[in-house]
Design a protein around this motif. Structure first.
Motif, PDB file in Angstrom:
ATOM      1  N   GLY A  25       0.941  -1.008   0.054  1.00  0.00           N
ATOM      2  CA  GLY A  25       0.285  -0.046  -0.006  1.00  0.00           C
ATOM      3  C   GLY A  25       0.909   1.217   0.054  1.00  0.00           C
ATOM      4  O   GLY A  25       0.648   2.062  -0.911  1.00  0.00           O
ATOM      5  N   VAL A  26       1.587   1.489   1.099  1.00  0.00           N
ATOM      6  CA  VAL A  26       2.616   2.665   1.132  1.00  0.00           C
ATOM      7  C   VAL A  26       3.602   2.580   0.092  1.00  0.00           C
ATOM      8  O   VAL A  26       3.877   3.412  -0.670  1.00  0.00           O
ATOM      9  CB  VAL A  26       3.320   2.644   2.387  1.00  0.00           C
ATOM     10  CG1 VAL A  26       4.361   3.806   2.568  1.00  0.00           C
ATOM     11  CG2 VAL A  26       2.008   2.848   3.696  1.00  0.00           C
ATOM     12  N   GLY A  55       7.906  -3.171   7.601  1.00  0.00           N
ATOM     13  CA  GLY A  55       7.386  -2.921   6.054  1.00  0.00           C
ATOM     14  C   GLY A  55       7.759  -1.472   5.648  1.00  0.00           C
ATOM     15  O   GLY A  55       8.152  -1.563   4.394  1.00  0.00           O
ATOM     16  N   ALA A  56       7.907  -0.478   6.549  1.00  0.00           N
ATOM     17  CA  ALA A  56       8.215   0.628   6.061  1.00  0.00           C
ATOM     18  C   ALA A  56       9.813   0.622   5.758  1.00  0.00           C
ATOM     19  O   ALA A  56      10.336   1.289   4.967  1.00  0.00           O
ATOM     20  CB  ALA A  56       8.116   1.859   7.342  1.00  0.00           C
ATOM     21  N   LEU A  57      10.492  -0.055   6.807  1.00  0.00           N
ATOM     22  CA  LEU A  57      12.023  -0.279   6.429  1.00  0.00           C
ATOM     23  C   LEU A  57      12.493  -0.761   4.830  1.00  0.00           C
ATOM     24  O   LEU A  57      13.216  -0.350   4.102  1.00  0.00           O
ATOM     25  CB  LEU A  57      12.836  -1.109   7.280  1.00  0.00           C
ATOM     26  CG  LEU A  57      13.031  -0.531   8.643  1.00  0.00           C
ATOM     27  CD1 LEU A  57      13.524  -1.700   9.884  1.00  0.00           C
ATOM     28  CD2 LEU A  57      14.141   0.614   8.492  1.00  0.00           C
ATOM     29  N   ILE A  58      11.486  -1.951   4.518  1.00  0.00           N
ATOM     30  CA  ILE A  58      11.557  -2.540   3.253  1.00  0.00           C
ATOM     31  C   ILE A  58      11.103  -1.525   2.151  1.00  0.00           C
ATOM     32  O   ILE A  58      11.843  -1.402   1.028  1.00  0.00           O
ATOM     33  CB  ILE A  58      10.846  -3.763   3.046  1.00  0.00           C
ATOM     34  CG1 ILE A  58      11.093  -4.781   4.355  1.00  0.00           C
ATOM     35  CG2 ILE A  58      10.535  -4.073   1.765  1.00  0.00           C
ATOM     36  CD1 ILE A  58      10.443  -5.977   4.272  1.00  0.00           C
ATOM     37  N   VAL A  59      10.238  -0.759   2.392  1.00  0.00           N
ATOM     38  CA  VAL A  59       9.923   0.370   1.364  1.00  0.00           C
ATOM     39  C   VAL A  59      10.935   1.325   1.090  1.00  0.00           C
ATOM     40  O   VAL A  59      11.306   1.668   0.082  1.00  0.00           O
ATOM     41  CB  VAL A  59       8.428   1.052   1.711  1.00  0.00           C
ATOM     42  CG1 VAL A  59       8.298   2.336   0.760  1.00  0.00           C
ATOM     43  CG2 VAL A  59       7.294  -0.026   1.739  1.00  0.00           C
ATOM     44  N   LEU A  60      11.464   1.827   2.265  1.00  0.00           N
ATOM     45  CA  LEU A  60      12.701   2.872   2.197  1.00  0.00           C
ATOM     46  C   LEU A  60      13.869   2.180   1.611  1.00  0.00           C
ATOM     47  O   LEU A  60      14.406   2.720   0.720  1.00  0.00           O
ATOM     48  CB  LEU A  60      12.829   3.229   3.741  1.00  0.00           C
ATOM     49  CG  LEU A  60      14.409   3.995   3.831  1.00  0.00           C
ATOM     50  CD1 LEU A  60      13.887   5.465   2.976  1.00  0.00           C
ATOM     51  CD2 LEU A  60      14.216   4.536   4.974  1.00  0.00           C
ATOM     52  N   PHE A  61      14.018   0.769   1.847  1.00  0.00           N
ATOM     53  CA  PHE A  61      15.472   0.361   1.113  1.00  0.00           C
ATOM     54  C   PHE A  61      15.135   0.144  -0.236  1.00  0.00           C
ATOM     55  O   PHE A  61      16.076   0.544  -0.995  1.00  0.00           O
ATOM     56  CB  PHE A  61      15.401  -1.205   1.691  1.00  0.00           C
ATOM     57  CG  PHE A  61      16.456  -1.927   1.056  1.00  0.00           C
ATOM     58  CD1 PHE A  61      17.717  -1.609   1.510  1.00  0.00           C
ATOM     59  CD2 PHE A  61      16.248  -2.907   0.183  1.00  0.00           C
ATOM     60  CE1 PHE A  61      19.032  -2.529   0.779  1.00  0.00           C
ATOM     61  CE2 PHE A  61      17.322  -3.543  -0.399  1.00  0.00           C
ATOM     62  CZ  PHE A  61      18.519  -3.318  -0.212  1.00  0.00           C
ATOM     63  N   VAL A  62      13.838  -0.417  -0.650  1.00  0.00           N
ATOM     64  CA  VAL A  62      13.621  -0.233  -2.276  1.00  0.00           C
ATOM     65  C   VAL A  62      13.644   1.085  -3.037  1.00  0.00           C
ATOM     66  O   VAL A  62      14.125   1.417  -3.929  1.00  0.00           O
ATOM     67  CB  VAL A  62      12.189  -1.171  -2.421  1.00  0.00           C
ATOM     68  CG1 VAL A  62      11.981  -1.122  -4.218  1.00  0.00           C
ATOM     69  CG2 VAL A  62      12.257  -2.449  -2.079  1.00  0.00           C
ATOM     70  N   ALA A  63      12.828   2.108  -2.215  1.00  0.00           N
ATOM     71  CA  ALA A  63      12.778   3.234  -2.912  1.00  0.00           C
ATOM     72  C   ALA A  63      14.101   3.908  -2.800  1.00  0.00           C
ATOM     73  O   ALA A  63      14.408   4.763  -3.828  1.00  0.00           O
ATOM     74  CB  ALA A  63      11.912   4.163  -1.950  1.00  0.00           C
ATOM     75  N   SER A  64      15.000   3.709  -1.988  1.00  0.00           N
ATOM     76  CA  SER A  64      16.423   4.233  -1.820  1.00  0.00           C
ATOM     77  C   SER A  64      17.404   3.633  -2.968  1.00  0.00           C
ATOM     78  O   SER A  64      18.174   4.428  -3.555  1.00  0.00           O
ATOM     79  CB  SER A  64      17.227   3.823  -0.444  1.00  0.00           C
ATOM     80  OG  SER A  64      16.550   4.676   0.368  1.00  0.00           O
ATOM     81  N   GLY A  65      16.905   2.748  -3.668  1.00  0.00           N
ATOM     82  CA  GLY A  65      17.638   2.297  -4.923  1.00  0.00           C
ATOM     83  C   GLY A  65      17.285   2.922  -6.103  1.00  0.00           C
ATOM     84  O   GLY A  65      18.018   2.702  -7.129  1.00  0.00           O
ATOM     85  N   ARG A  66      16.529   3.915  -6.293  1.00  0.00           N
ATOM     86  CA  ARG A  66      16.149   4.586  -7.307  1.00  0.00           C
ATOM     87  C   ARG A  66      17.191   5.830  -7.302  1.00  0.00           C
ATOM     88  O   ARG A  66      17.189   6.708  -6.204  1.00  0.00           O
ATOM     89  CB  ARG A  66      14.835   5.161  -7.363  1.00  0.00           C
ATOM     90  CG  ARG A  66      14.341   5.992  -8.569  1.00  0.00           C
ATOM     91  CD  ARG A  66      12.945   6.589  -8.427  1.00  0.00           C
ATOM     92  NE  ARG A  66      12.817   7.584  -7.333  1.00  0.00           N
ATOM     93  CZ  ARG A  66      11.404   8.148  -6.778  1.00  0.00           C
ATOM     94  NH1 ARG A  66      10.497   7.216  -6.941  1.00  0.00           N
ATOM     95  NH2 ARG A  66      11.719   9.009  -5.982  1.00  0.00           N
ATOM     96  N   PRO A  94      13.316  13.061   2.649  1.00  0.00           N
ATOM     97  CA  PRO A  94      12.817  14.380   3.222  1.00  0.00           C
ATOM     98  C   PRO A  94      11.868  14.910   2.196  1.00  0.00           C
ATOM     99  O   PRO A  94      10.765  15.474   2.373  1.00  0.00           O
ATOM    100  CB  PRO A  94      13.924  15.141   3.653  1.00  0.00           C
ATOM    101  CG  PRO A  94      14.848  14.249   3.886  1.00  0.00           C
ATOM    102  CD  PRO A  94      14.809  13.030   2.843  1.00  0.00           C
ATOM    103  N   SER A  95      12.220  14.915   1.028  1.00  0.00           N
ATOM    104  CA  SER A  95      11.588  15.452  -0.305  1.00  0.00           C
ATOM    105  C   SER A  95      10.668  14.616  -1.069  1.00  0.00           C
ATOM    106  O   SER A  95       9.581  15.144  -1.372  1.00  0.00           O
ATOM    107  CB  SER A  95      12.700  16.122  -1.310  1.00  0.00           C
ATOM    108  OG  SER A  95      13.444  15.304  -1.728  1.00  0.00           O
ATOM    109  N   ASP A  96      11.057  13.464  -1.192  1.00  0.00           N
ATOM    110  CA  ASP A  96       9.981  12.462  -1.975  1.00  0.00           C
ATOM    111  C   ASP A  96       9.130  11.743  -0.934  1.00  0.00           C
ATOM    112  O   ASP A  96       8.153  11.222  -1.294  1.00  0.00           O
ATOM    113  CB  ASP A  96      10.742  11.408  -2.334  1.00  0.00           C
ATOM    114  CG  ASP A  96      11.870  11.871  -3.714  1.00  0.00           C
ATOM    115  OD1 ASP A  96      11.294  13.049  -4.376  1.00  0.00           O
ATOM    116  OD2 ASP A  96      12.748  11.482  -3.924  1.00  0.00           O
ATOM    117  N   GLY A  97       9.446  11.809   0.599  1.00  0.00           N
ATOM    118  CA  GLY A  97       8.483  11.228   1.241  1.00  0.00           C
ATOM    119  C   GLY A  97       8.498   9.846   1.255  1.00  0.00           C
ATOM    120  O   GLY A  97       9.165   9.023   0.821  1.00  0.00           O
ATOM    121  N   LEU A  98       7.759   9.160   2.563  1.00  0.00           N
ATOM    122  CA  LEU A  98       7.696   7.736   2.677  1.00  0.00           C
ATOM    123  C   LEU A  98       6.229   7.473   3.029  1.00  0.00           C
ATOM    124  O   LEU A  98       6.083   6.460   3.509  1.00  0.00           O
ATOM    125  CB  LEU A  98       8.672   7.343   3.977  1.00  0.00           C
ATOM    126  CG  LEU A  98       8.581   5.861   3.931  1.00  0.00           C
ATOM    127  CD1 LEU A  98       9.724   5.314   2.939  1.00  0.00           C
ATOM    128  CD2 LEU A  98       9.779   5.760   5.452  1.00  0.00           C
TER     129      LEU A  98
END
Length: 220
Positions: A23-24, A95-106, A112-116
């Motif tokens: 979802g997130v 779950g949030a840690l996994i989303v952050l890990f994946v998003a950080s690969g972009r 701070p600017s793109d959000g979580l």
């Protein structure tokens, strides 16, 4: 303590993690592509899948508000409620840690600017809605999610609320991303705990005192 099922706690924690991931994660990673309907659908379809997958194990009450409503209706003990809510909070952080890990690969991603996928009001709201608007929405929307129709109301609630505050109606869903994002998301987290809980208490009270027919009044 013997009545608390470890497998049910694990299922609810896993379910909450998956709800945050899909979802997130959709909002953070693919939000610009799928838009608000796609994000709402991601939450709704994930919840529907979880109902079938972990429903037989834990009841799939991965929204802490459902537990608060059940507690108000005296359908669950306080100690059970605490354990289940704690399991969901842990799952949300994972779950949030996994989303952050994946998003950080972009390349170029900046939390701070793109959000979580955090929730917020005022300048932290997608539509810059104020505290009063967010409080009323979260209270009413959570009240709609507490009944058994959880799976069918979720997509509608998210469609309405994404533009208001990115839709919480789930303190655990808000907790994980806010804990990692910090700043305004963490300072405003109380709103997405207090008002969903208020909505859950109201819904639980209605179920207990209005919708439940006393045994003495039941007809054969």
């Amino acid at each position: 303590m013997k009545s608390i099922s470890v497998s049910a706690l694990a299922a609810d924690g896993l379910g909450t993690a998956l709800l945050v991931i899909f979802g997130v994660g959709t909002a953070v990673i693919a939000g610009d592509t799928v838009g608000t309907p796609g994000i709402a659908l991601a939450f709704g379809l994930t919840l529907l899948a979880l109902v079938y997958a972990i429903g037989p194990i834990s009841g799939c009450h991965i929204y802490p508000a459902v537990t608060i409503g059940a507690l108000t209706a005296r359908a669950i003990t306080p100690i059970k409620a605490v354990f289940y809510i704690a399991a969901r909070a842990v799952g949300a952080v994972i779950g949030a840690l996994i989303v952050l890990f994946v998003a950080s690969g972009r390349p170029g991603y900046d939390m701070p600017s793109d959000g979580l996928g955090t929730n917020g009001f005022g300048s932290s709201s997608p539509g810059e809605y104020g505290l009063a608007s967010v409080a009323v929405f979260e209270t009413i929307a959570t009240g709609l999610l507490v009944p058994v129709v959880l799976a069918t109301t979720a997509p509608t609630v998210h469609l309405l609320g994404i533009g208001i505050d990115s839709t919480s109606v789930n303190p655990a869903r808000s907790f994980g991303p806010a804990l990692l994002a910090g700043g305004p998301a963490l300072s405003q987290l109380w709103v997405f705990v207090v008002f969903p809980v208020l909505g859950a208490v109201i819904a639980g009270s209605i179920h207990r005192f209005v919708l439940t027919v006393p045994a003495a009044e039941k007809t054969v």
